[in-house]
Design a protein around this motif. Sequence first.
Motif, PDB file in Angstrom:
ATOM      1  N   PRO A  52     -29.103  33.342 -38.961  1.00  0.00           N
ATOM      2  CA  PRO A  52     -27.675  33.318 -39.401  1.00  0.00           C
ATOM      3  C   PRO A  52     -27.074  32.142 -39.059  1.00  0.00           C
ATOM      4  CG  PRO A  52     -27.260  35.456 -37.614  1.00  0.00           C
ATOM      5  CD  PRO A  52     -28.642  35.079 -38.513  1.00  0.00           C
ATOM      6  N   ARG A  53     -27.508  31.831 -37.671  1.00  0.00           N
ATOM      7  CA  ARG A  53     -27.009  30.378 -37.193  1.00  0.00           C
ATOM      8  C   ARG A  53     -27.707  29.146 -37.741  1.00  0.00           C
ATOM      9  NH1 ARG A  53     -26.472  31.293 -31.068  1.00  0.00           N
ATOM     10  NH2 ARG A  53     -24.186  32.327 -31.318  1.00  0.00           N
ATOM     11  N   CYS A  54     -29.260  29.420 -39.136  1.00  0.00           N
ATOM     12  CA  CYS A  54     -29.346  28.743 -39.441  1.00  0.00           C
ATOM     13  C   CYS A  54     -29.395  27.837 -40.285  1.00  0.00           C
ATOM     14  CB  CYS A  54     -30.990  28.951 -39.908  1.00  0.00           C
ATOM     15  SG  CYS A  54     -31.847  27.643 -41.093  1.00  0.00           S
ATOM     16  N   SER A  55     -28.428  26.607 -40.292  1.00  0.00           N
ATOM     17  CA  SER A  55     -27.844  25.950 -41.553  1.00  0.00           C
ATOM     18  C   SER A  55     -28.957  25.202 -42.113  1.00  0.00           C
ATOM     19  CB  SER A  55     -27.184  24.381 -40.725  1.00  0.00           C
ATOM     20  OG  SER A  55     -28.347  23.891 -39.805  1.00  0.00           O
ATOM     21  N   LYS A  56     -29.802  24.783 -42.593  1.00  0.00           N
ATOM     22  CA  LYS A  56     -31.327  24.083 -43.735  1.00  0.00           C
ATOM     23  C   LYS A  56     -32.274  24.431 -43.590  1.00  0.00           C
ATOM     24  CE  LYS A  56     -30.706  19.479 -42.631  1.00  0.00           C
ATOM     25  NZ  LYS A  56     -30.228  18.487 -43.862  1.00  0.00           N
ATOM     26  N   VAL A  57     -33.184  25.293 -44.399  1.00  0.00           N
ATOM     27  CA  VAL A  57     -34.885  25.113 -44.318  1.00  0.00           C
ATOM     28  C   VAL A  57     -35.597  23.943 -45.265  1.00  0.00           C
ATOM     29  CG1 VAL A  57     -36.969  26.314 -44.888  1.00  0.00           C
ATOM     30  CG2 VAL A  57     -34.694  27.959 -44.254  1.00  0.00           C
ATOM     31  N   VAL A  58     -36.556  23.200 -44.457  1.00  0.00           N
ATOM     32  CA  VAL A  58     -36.536  22.069 -44.660  1.00  0.00           C
ATOM     33  C   VAL A  58     -38.165  22.664 -44.667  1.00  0.00           C
ATOM     34  CG1 VAL A  58     -37.146  19.075 -44.248  1.00  0.00           C
ATOM     35  CG2 VAL A  58     -34.753  20.075 -44.418  1.00  0.00           C
ATOM     36  N   CYS A  59     -39.041  22.369 -46.409  1.00  0.00           N
ATOM     37  CA  CYS A  59     -40.049  21.618 -46.246  1.00  0.00           C
ATOM     38  C   CYS A  59     -40.757  20.658 -46.682  1.00  0.00           C
ATOM     39  CB  CYS A  59     -40.704  23.286 -47.588  1.00  0.00           C
ATOM     40  SG  CYS A  59     -42.135  23.571 -47.794  1.00  0.00           S
ATOM     41  N   PHE A  60     -41.834  20.208 -45.484  1.00  0.00           N
ATOM     42  CA  PHE A  60     -41.842  18.570 -46.196  1.00  0.00           C
ATOM     43  C   PHE A  60     -43.584  19.183 -46.188  1.00  0.00           C
ATOM     44  CE2 PHE A  60     -39.171  17.401 -42.158  1.00  0.00           C
ATOM     45  CZ  PHE A  60     -39.075  16.146 -42.942  1.00  0.00           C
ATOM     46  N   THR A  61     -43.440  18.842 -47.893  1.00  0.00           N
ATOM     47  CA  THR A  61     -45.030  19.535 -48.676  1.00  0.00           C
ATOM     48  C   THR A  61     -45.561  17.752 -49.565  1.00  0.00           C
ATOM     49  OG1 THR A  61     -45.027  20.505 -50.280  1.00  0.00           O
ATOM     50  CG2 THR A  61     -43.224  19.660 -50.516  1.00  0.00           C
ATOM     51  N   ASP A  62     -46.368  18.092 -50.305  1.00  0.00           N
ATOM     52  CA  ASP A  62     -47.208  17.188 -50.983  1.00  0.00           C
ATOM     53  C   ASP A  62     -47.083  17.247 -52.940  1.00  0.00           C
ATOM     54  OD1 ASP A  62     -48.457  19.210 -50.606  1.00  0.00           O
ATOM     55  OD2 ASP A  62     -50.955  18.505 -50.191  1.00  0.00           O
ATOM     56  N   ASN A  63     -46.121  18.456 -52.805  1.00  0.00           N
ATOM     57  CA  ASN A  63     -45.984  19.547 -53.841  1.00  0.00           C
ATOM     58  C   ASN A  63     -45.185  20.069 -53.543  1.00  0.00           C
ATOM     59  OD1 ASN A  63     -45.913  20.384 -56.286  1.00  0.00           O
ATOM     60  ND2 ASN A  63     -48.658  21.125 -56.094  1.00  0.00           N
ATOM     61  N   ALA A  64     -44.052  19.945 -54.018  1.00  0.00           N
ATOM     62  CA  ALA A  64     -42.553  20.885 -54.170  1.00  0.00           C
ATOM     63  C   ALA A  64     -42.921  21.578 -55.185  1.00  0.00           C
ATOM     64  CB  ALA A  64     -41.903  19.573 -53.932  1.00  0.00           C
ATOM     65  N   GLU A  65     -43.183  21.384 -56.035  1.00  0.00           N
ATOM     66  CA  GLU A  65     -43.107  22.603 -57.662  1.00  0.00           C
ATOM     67  C   GLU A  65     -43.725  23.753 -56.786  1.00  0.00           C
ATOM     68  OE1 GLU A  65     -46.709  23.729 -61.392  1.00  0.00           O
ATOM     69  OE2 GLU A  65     -46.694  21.652 -60.111  1.00  0.00           O
TER      70      GLU A  65
END
Length: 91
Positions: A29-42
């Motif tokens: 619950p303390r997570c403010s956001k999830v970031v995914c570094f990717t070569d394809n965001a589809e």
Amino acid sequence: TTVVCVKWGTKYDAEYANKLARAVRRHLPRCSKVVCFTDNAEGLDETCVEPRPLPTEAGLEAWWLKAYLFSAAAGLEGPVLYLDLDTVVCG
């Protein structure tokens, strides 16, 4: 806290990142956001995961892309938790 993952190539599809993001939201619950570094965001569900492009100019490949997360260029601030896409988050 920001949770970060890296999706590169074709071994793991977007659903892995989406499931990881939903599990993080459910159990951290303390997570403010999830970031995914990717070569394809589809296919990434932008309601639960923020896609960001992987660097192309650095010439990094495979697991070396994880090193990018520790650079200022990644734009991450505050506490960061890195999780592999095949991580299972349990409550």
